[in-house]
Write a protein that holds these residues in place. Structure first.
Motif, short mmCIF file in Angstrom:
data_model
loop_
_atom_site.label_atom_id
_atom_site.label_comp_id
_atom_site.label_asym_id
_atom_site.label_seq_id
_atom_site.Cartn_x
_atom_site.Cartn_y
_atom_site.Cartn_z
N THR A 147 0.94 -1.03 -0.14
CA THR A 147 -0.03 0.02 0.03
C THR A 147 0.76 1.22 0.00
O THR A 147 0.52 2.26 -0.64
CB THR A 147 -0.77 0.01 1.21
OG1 THR A 147 -1.89 -0.94 1.16
CG2 THR A 147 -1.83 1.36 1.33
N ARG B 113 0.73 4.36 -2.65
CA ARG B 113 0.46 5.63 -1.90
C ARG B 113 1.61 6.77 -2.18
O ARG B 113 1.14 8.08 -2.52
CB ARG B 113 0.30 5.66 -0.21
CG ARG B 113 -1.02 5.17 0.16
CD ARG B 113 -1.29 4.96 1.52
NE ARG B 113 -1.15 6.17 2.30
CZ ARG B 113 -2.05 7.20 2.49
NH1 ARG B 113 -3.24 7.05 2.02
NH2 ARG B 113 -1.56 8.45 3.02
N ALA C 6 0.32 10.72 -1.93
CA ALA C 6 -0.61 10.53 -0.82
C ALA C 6 0.77 10.44 0.42
O ALA C 6 0.27 10.96 1.73
CB ALA C 6 -1.47 9.43 -0.70
N ASP C 7 1.85 9.65 0.05
CA ASP C 7 2.73 9.88 1.34
C ASP C 7 4.08 10.44 0.47
O ASP C 7 4.33 10.72 -0.59
CB ASP C 7 3.31 8.35 1.51
CG ASP C 7 2.24 7.59 2.16
OD1 ASP C 7 1.42 8.31 2.97
OD2 ASP C 7 2.22 6.48 2.42
N PRO D 77 -9.12 2.81 -2.41
CA PRO D 77 -8.46 2.47 -1.29
C PRO D 77 -8.82 1.15 -0.51
O PRO D 77 -9.84 0.76 -0.69
CB PRO D 77 -8.48 3.55 -0.36
CG PRO D 77 -10.04 4.17 -0.66
CD PRO D 77 -10.21 3.83 -2.23
N GLU D 78 -8.06 0.67 0.38
CA GLU D 78 -8.01 -0.55 1.13
C GLU D 78 -9.21 -0.50 2.14
O GLU D 78 -10.14 -1.37 1.99
CB GLU D 78 -6.85 -0.81 1.97
CG GLU D 78 -6.90 -1.90 2.85
CD GLU D 78 -5.73 -2.14 3.64
OE1 GLU D 78 -5.39 -3.35 4.14
OE2 GLU D 78 -4.69 -1.31 3.59
N SER D 79 -9.50 0.64 2.44
CA SER D 79 -10.42 1.08 3.40
C SER D 79 -11.74 1.94 2.84
O SER D 79 -11.69 2.74 2.93
CB SER D 79 -10.24 1.46 4.77
OG SER D 79 -11.31 1.69 5.68
N ARG D 80 -12.88 0.91 2.40
CA ARG D 80 -13.84 1.73 1.71
C ARG D 80 -14.53 2.71 2.68
O ARG D 80 -14.94 3.75 2.44
CB ARG D 80 -14.68 0.83 0.81
CG ARG D 80 -15.39 -0.26 2.03
CD ARG D 80 -16.29 -0.93 1.14
NE ARG D 80 -16.83 -2.29 1.99
CZ ARG D 80 -16.29 -3.49 1.78
NH1 ARG D 80 -15.12 -3.82 0.98
NH2 ARG D 80 -16.55 -4.46 2.66
N LYS D 81 -14.71 2.11 4.03
CA LYS D 81 -15.51 2.86 4.86
C LYS D 81 -14.68 4.06 5.64
O LYS D 81 -15.43 5.14 5.73
CB LYS D 81 -15.91 2.05 6.11
CG LYS D 81 -16.75 0.92 5.80
CD LYS D 81 -17.35 0.30 6.90
CE LYS D 81 -18.48 -0.64 6.52
NZ LYS D 81 -18.93 -1.74 7.62
N THR D 82 -13.48 3.99 5.63
CA THR D 82 -12.96 5.27 6.15
C THR D 82 -12.32 6.15 5.05
O THR D 82 -11.87 7.38 5.53
CB THR D 82 -11.63 4.88 7.23
OG1 THR D 82 -10.82 4.08 6.58
CG2 THR D 82 -12.16 4.08 8.24
N GLN D 83 -11.82 5.61 4.08
CA GLN D 83 -10.93 6.38 2.81
C GLN D 83 -11.75 6.38 1.55
O GLN D 83 -11.61 7.38 0.85
CB GLN D 83 -9.88 5.72 2.56
CG GLN D 83 -8.87 5.67 4.09
CD GLN D 83 -7.60 4.89 3.90
OE1 GLN D 83 -7.40 4.13 2.81
NE2 GLN D 83 -6.78 4.77 4.50
N GLY D 84 -12.79 5.44 1.34
CA GLY D 84 -13.22 5.50 0.04
C GLY D 84 -14.85 6.15 -0.14
O GLY D 84 -15.26 6.45 -1.19
#
Length: 502
Positions: free
Chosen positions: A297, A301, A306-307, A338-345
């Motif tokens: 990841t 990024r 992003a990083d 992104p890996e986390s749809r709930k927090t990032q997508g």
């Protein structure tokens, strides 16, 4: 009184939401001291049923019997007090509190004068963790613990009280192989101590290994309950989707543009990555494999800005480009799912429509800056149709959709942009086998139409089944590049564990 061998009975349970019937007259039983799997596609009603059993929601109708007595839960606390606890896929720990404080949160032990009895709570927390064979420094904030140890704290919270039924919701989603083995040992120990386990997982091999019986739901209805012994993965899939899935991965077409290099990355270096370099051809899927912490990841990024990086060279169509932010990456036609749809997508509290059009507001706006509502609806309606998104309306809030349909909304966002390159980070994490098949077909269709895809996945069958080429990473370094024809599970794992070229 109900039969004593059944610790839990669900009878004719229905749950209605505005425009949706999530459960339709579901009935089945769970035996005392068994590990009972609950399977079904995303949207089958599993989560709704678990919310009812754990006191988060009330059924619209129907009955629940615990230890032969009818129960009605008005809150999660009441469900816990009666003996039912749930460990969610997303942990409910307070990160800056230590293990003791988390385990006793809301049920603190106090001295006669009302002050907290920290000594007793620490002793009891250590006793519970000892029972779990977990070696954890209970004075550390849980944010500083590994994901596996955070999960142990969640389990300790549950068994610190007299838990009769413990629900695991996708418990291995963020664990490594050794951590999964440790979890399975723990579940076996809990079972031996008389705790009944309800186990929810999309990893069917886990169910075949761990569970005694399984119950399948489909479209909110009961399909059947059967013994796991004698079941095959294909038997479970057929129950879940109502059909056989013979080949989960769609066939590759030969790459017409095998030599047409779209993207080249050189010298990608930061605090995690060490001189990572790779290329991406037009119309291919490039898989990035590696164990947790390998830098997969972090690589994408760093690519999209992003990083931060100490060094980075990026070439698109042979031209060097400067990408310092995700906004600049998008301007160059590179999007990250992104890996986390709930927090990032996704923005969970807003609608399907708003989420889908968020990256293309200019595209669906009039010249004077106001959104063209007709155009917006047309775009969203087309996305819902193309991706088979199951939602009562485009005005439905995405937090009420199943995981698979939430993932499709994230995909819809980016497919409406002008991206030439899409990066899928764990594209099928937490979604069922039927929804996976749809995502795989979509990915293959996109590359057949000329898009290029970079795919990160922790599932080796997914890497091997979908990738045209695979790069393998270990501790921030790229260890090997393999063509699809030569990539095997053994080879990928050899390089992923730090093995030198053979």
């Amino acid at each position: 009184m109900r039969p004593v061998d059944n610790i839990l009975e669900i009878q004719d349970v229905t749950r209605k939401f505005p425009g949706v019937i999530a459960l339709k007259g579901v009935s089945f039983d769970i035996r005392r001291g068994e590990v009972h799997a609950l399977v079904g596609e995303n949207g089958a009603g599993k989560s709704t049923l678990m919310k009812i059993l754990s006191g988060v929601q009330k059924p619209s109708s129907g009955q629940i019997f615990l230890d032969g007595k009818e129960v009605t839960f008005t809150s999660p606390k009441e469900a816990q007090e009666l003996g039912i606890s749930i460990i969610h896929q997303e942990f409910s720990l307070i990160p800056y509190l230590n293990s003791v404080e988390n385990i006793f949160l809301g049920r603190e032990i106090r001295k006669s004068g009302g002050l907290l009895d920290k000594k007793t709570m620490r002793k009891k927390a250590e006793e519970v963790l000892t029972r779990l064979n977990a070696e954890i420094d209970v004075s550390k904030p849980v944010a500083r613990l590994s994901v596996a140890n955070q999960q142990f704290i969640e389990i300790a919270k549950a068994i610190a009280i007299d838990t009769k039924v413990l629900i695991f919701d996708e418990p291995t989603a963020s664990l490594t192989g050794k951590e999964i083995d440790k979890l399975f040992d723990l579940i076996a120990m809990l079972k031996a101590n008389g705790v009944t386990i309800i186990y929810i997982s999309h990893h069917l091999e886990e169910i075949l290994e761990m569970c005694d019986r399984l119950t399948c739901l489909r479209d909110g209805e009961f399909v059947g309950t059967r013994d796991v012994a004698g079941c095959t993965k294909q038997d479970i899939v057929k129950m879940m989707v109502g059909r056989e899935i013979k080949n989960a991965f769609p066939n590759r077409l030969s790459l017409e543009n095998e030599e047409e290099q779209l993207l080249e990355v050189r010298n990608l270096t930061n605090s995690v990555l060490k001189d990572v370099k790779f290329s991406l051809k037009k119309g291919e899927i490039l898989g990035i494999a590696g164990l947790v912490g390998a830098g997969r990841t972090e690589t994408v990024r760093a690519l999209i800005g992003a990083d931060p990086t100490r060094e980075k060279e990026v070439y698109l169509d042979g031209v060097k480009v400067d990408i310092k932010s995700p906004t600049q990456a998008l301007a160059h036609g590179i999007g990250l799912i992104p890996e986390s749809r709930k927090t990032q997508g996704l923005i969970l509290s807003t609608t399907v429509k708003r989420n889908i059009t968020l990256p293309i507001l200019k595209k669906v706006s009039k010249k004077i800056g106001f959104i063209d509502k007709k155009e917006e609806k047309n775009v969203v309606a087309q996305s819902i149709q193309d991706l088979l998104i199951k939602t009562p309306t485009m005005e439905q809030k995405v937090k009420f959709l199943s995981g698979g349909n939430q993932q499709k909304v994230v995909l819809a966002k980016w497919l409406n942009t002008d991206c030439k390159i899409l990066i899928f980070d764990e594209p099928t994490r937490g979604i069922d086998i039927g929804a996976k098949e749809e995502i795989y077909k979509l990915m293959r269709r996109l590359v057949d139409e000329g898009m290029s895809i970079i795919m990160i996945s922790s599932e080796l069958p997914e890497i091997l089944g979908m990738s045209d080429r695979v790069i393998v990473m270990h501790k921030g370094k790229m260890m090997s590049e393999l063509d699809a024809a030569e990539a095997t599970q053994e080879k990928v794992m050899h390089y992923a564990t730090g093995g030198t070229p053979v």
